[in-house]
Design a protein around this motif. Sequence first.
Motif, short mmCIF file in Angstrom:
data_model
loop_
_atom_site.label_atom_id
_atom_site.label_comp_id
_atom_site.label_asym_id
_atom_site.label_seq_id
_atom_site.Cartn_x
_atom_site.Cartn_y
_atom_site.Cartn_z
N ASP A 99 0.81 -1.22 0.00
CA ASP A 99 0.00 0.00 0.00
C ASP A 99 0.85 1.27 0.00
OD1 ASP A 99 0.96 0.01 2.60
OD2 ASP A 99 -1.00 -0.22 3.56
N ARG A 100 2.15 1.12 0.08
CA ARG A 100 3.03 2.30 0.07
C ARG A 100 2.92 3.08 -1.25
NH1 ARG A 100 8.66 -0.44 1.54
NH2 ARG A 100 7.79 -1.88 -0.02
N LYS A 101 2.45 2.41 -2.30
CA LYS A 101 2.38 3.06 -3.61
C LYS A 101 1.06 3.81 -3.84
CE LYS A 101 5.59 0.01 -6.04
NZ LYS A 101 5.79 -0.85 -7.25
N PHE A 102 0.14 3.72 -2.91
CA PHE A 102 -1.10 4.51 -3.04
C PHE A 102 -0.82 5.98 -2.75
CE2 PHE A 102 -3.32 0.40 -2.12
CZ PHE A 102 -4.16 0.40 -3.21
N ARG B 220 -8.31 15.74 -6.46
CA ARG B 220 -9.76 15.57 -6.64
C ARG B 220 -10.44 14.97 -5.41
NH1 ARG B 220 -9.65 12.36 -12.26
NH2 ARG B 220 -7.78 11.52 -11.20
N CYS B 221 -9.66 14.47 -4.47
CA CYS B 221 -10.23 13.84 -3.27
C CYS B 221 -11.09 14.84 -2.50
CB CYS B 221 -9.12 13.31 -2.37
SG CYS B 221 -9.72 12.57 -0.84
N GLU C 161 -4.45 -5.88 1.45
CA GLU C 161 -4.70 -7.18 0.83
C GLU C 161 -4.63 -7.11 -0.70
OE1 GLU C 161 -7.46 -9.73 3.78
OE2 GLU C 161 -8.54 -8.22 2.65
N GLN C 162 -4.40 -5.93 -1.24
CA GLN C 162 -4.33 -5.71 -2.68
C GLN C 162 -5.63 -6.09 -3.39
OE1 GLN C 162 -1.27 -4.69 -5.02
NE2 GLN C 162 -1.60 -3.44 -3.20
N CYS C 163 -6.76 -5.89 -2.73
CA CYS C 163 -8.05 -6.13 -3.39
C CYS C 163 -8.39 -4.99 -4.34
CB CYS C 163 -9.16 -6.32 -2.36
SG CYS C 163 -9.64 -4.80 -1.49
N LEU C 164 -7.81 -3.81 -4.09
CA LEU C 164 -7.94 -2.60 -4.91
C LEU C 164 -9.35 -2.01 -4.91
CD1 LEU C 164 -5.67 -3.59 -7.92
CD2 LEU C 164 -5.08 -2.31 -5.87
N ALA C 165 -10.15 -2.38 -3.91
CA ALA C 165 -11.48 -1.79 -3.79
C ALA C 165 -11.40 -0.28 -3.65
CB ALA C 165 -12.22 -2.40 -2.60
N CYS C 166 -10.42 0.19 -2.89
CA CYS C 166 -10.33 1.63 -2.61
C CYS C 166 -10.15 2.44 -3.89
CB CYS C 166 -9.21 1.92 -1.62
SG CYS C 166 -7.56 1.36 -2.13
N ILE C 167 -9.21 2.04 -4.73
CA ILE C 167 -8.91 2.81 -5.93
C ILE C 167 -9.99 2.63 -7.00
CG2 ILE C 167 -7.44 0.98 -6.89
CD1 ILE C 167 -5.70 3.19 -8.10
N GLN C 168 -10.57 1.43 -7.08
CA GLN C 168 -11.54 1.17 -8.15
C GLN C 168 -12.91 1.77 -7.87
OE1 GLN C 168 -10.63 0.20 -10.92
NE2 GLN C 168 -9.28 -1.56 -10.94
N TRP C 169 -13.28 1.93 -6.60
CA TRP C 169 -14.61 2.46 -6.28
C TRP C 169 -14.61 3.96 -5.98
CZ3 TRP C 169 -19.07 -0.09 -6.99
CH2 TRP C 169 -19.03 -1.50 -7.05
N PRO D 274 -15.29 7.52 -6.08
CA PRO D 274 -16.20 8.24 -6.99
C PRO D 274 -15.50 9.35 -7.77
CG PRO D 274 -17.13 8.08 -4.77
CD PRO D 274 -15.71 7.65 -4.68
N GLN D 275 -14.45 9.93 -7.21
CA GLN D 275 -13.74 11.02 -7.87
C GLN D 275 -12.54 10.53 -8.69
OE1 GLN D 275 -15.14 14.01 -7.52
NE2 GLN D 275 -16.65 13.03 -6.20
N GLU D 276 -12.26 9.22 -8.62
CA GLU D 276 -11.06 8.66 -9.24
C GLU D 276 -9.81 9.40 -8.77
OE1 GLU D 276 -11.34 8.08 -13.45
OE2 GLU D 276 -13.27 7.06 -13.32
N ALA D 277 -9.83 9.74 -7.48
CA ALA D 277 -8.74 10.52 -6.90
C ALA D 277 -7.64 9.65 -6.33
CB ALA D 277 -9.31 11.42 -5.79
N LEU D 278 -7.92 8.38 -6.07
CA LEU D 278 -6.89 7.49 -5.56
C LEU D 278 -6.05 6.96 -6.71
CD1 LEU D 278 -8.77 7.66 -3.06
CD2 LEU D 278 -8.19 5.27 -2.63
N GLN D 279 -4.75 6.91 -6.50
CA GLN D 279 -3.83 6.44 -7.52
C GLN D 279 -2.88 5.40 -6.90
OE1 GLN D 279 -4.65 7.47 -10.40
NE2 GLN D 279 -5.79 9.31 -9.90
N TYR D 280 -2.25 4.64 -7.79
CA TYR D 280 -1.28 3.64 -7.35
C TYR D 280 -0.11 3.66 -8.30
CZ TYR D 280 0.47 -0.76 -5.37
OH TYR D 280 1.23 -1.72 -4.74
N GLY D 281 1.04 4.06 -7.82
CA GLY D 281 2.19 4.21 -8.69
C GLY D 281 2.02 5.38 -9.65
N LYS D 282 2.73 5.33 -10.76
CA LYS D 282 2.76 6.47 -11.68
C LYS D 282 1.74 6.41 -12.80
CE LYS D 282 7.75 7.15 -10.95
NZ LYS D 282 9.08 7.20 -11.62
N LYS D 283 1.22 5.22 -13.12
CA LYS D 283 0.47 5.07 -14.36
C LYS D 283 -1.04 5.11 -14.21
CE LYS D 283 4.11 2.34 -16.59
NZ LYS D 283 4.44 1.06 -17.27
N THR D 284 -1.57 4.88 -13.01
CA THR D 284 -3.02 4.73 -12.88
C THR D 284 -3.84 5.98 -13.25
OG1 THR D 284 -2.93 5.23 -10.49
CG2 THR D 284 -2.83 2.90 -11.17
#
Length: 275
Positions: free
Chosen positions: A199-202, A207-208, A237-245, A247-257
């Motif tokens: 999770d260090r890469k989040f 936009r948050c 757990e790397q389920c990625l629910a946080c980034i995928q859900w 609403p603002q698409e404000a969460l990112q992971y690494g450089k490319k998301t």
Amino acid sequence: MKNNYSDVQVSPKGNQTTKITIFYFSGTGNSLWAARALARELGNTELISMVDWDINQRNIDSQLIGLVFPVHIWGVPKRVLEFLDQLQAMSPDYIFAVANNAGQVSNTLVQLHKVMKSKGLVLSSGWSIVMPSNYIPWGGPGSSEKQNELFAAARIKISDIVQEINRRVKKPVEKGPLWQRIVFTWLYKLSFPHVPEMDRKFWVDDRCNQCGLCVQLCPKKNITMLGEKLVWENHCEQCLACIQWCPQEALQYGKKTPAYSRYHHPEIKVKDLMK
């Protein structure tokens, strides 16, 4: 996927009143959708989230139990492995598993079979279904057309699985080609101990709006809101629910998301994962 079908065993078909319990683990909805599809066709089936089970355990008297979960880093998620200790006390007659993945089931179901055997449990059958990828660090889920093709194929596969479950088929689990089972199993073993701190890469862009949905959704309660800042606490757990859900698409992971489309199963609503 290869199987030695000479090892297939078929038991007398159970009647439709046989109670079935399916335990599922789902971050972006693929596994919940698959569990619902199975339950719809099987009938008399109760669905229980493995996340909810951790806080609301009770007696389960089903003799037929299913496990539906995503493949994580080409292997079994930690939550599913931990759940197996609970499964021991239920003593079902028939256990099946369905592992949803983006086309690389690898050695996941073989791993599950071996771990269950070490705990005195028997995995009667295990199937792979291919769904759109939710692993956004490596890209988006593909076009809508491609997603719909995968959904259609998954529905057909699930109908076939249901027929085998109704017949109590016992056979070797499905698995990927040999090269996957060698290379990806090695990568799984290498990566697995480090998943919690991935999770260090989040990170969060401007936009948050501090809605807190990610905090509520995280199955490990790994995200906290400190003032206006989100903090991940290294229990991921790397389920990625946080980034995928988000609403603002404000969460990112690494450089490319920031350039990738978000994904959650179109028939699953966020409230379905928060019950």
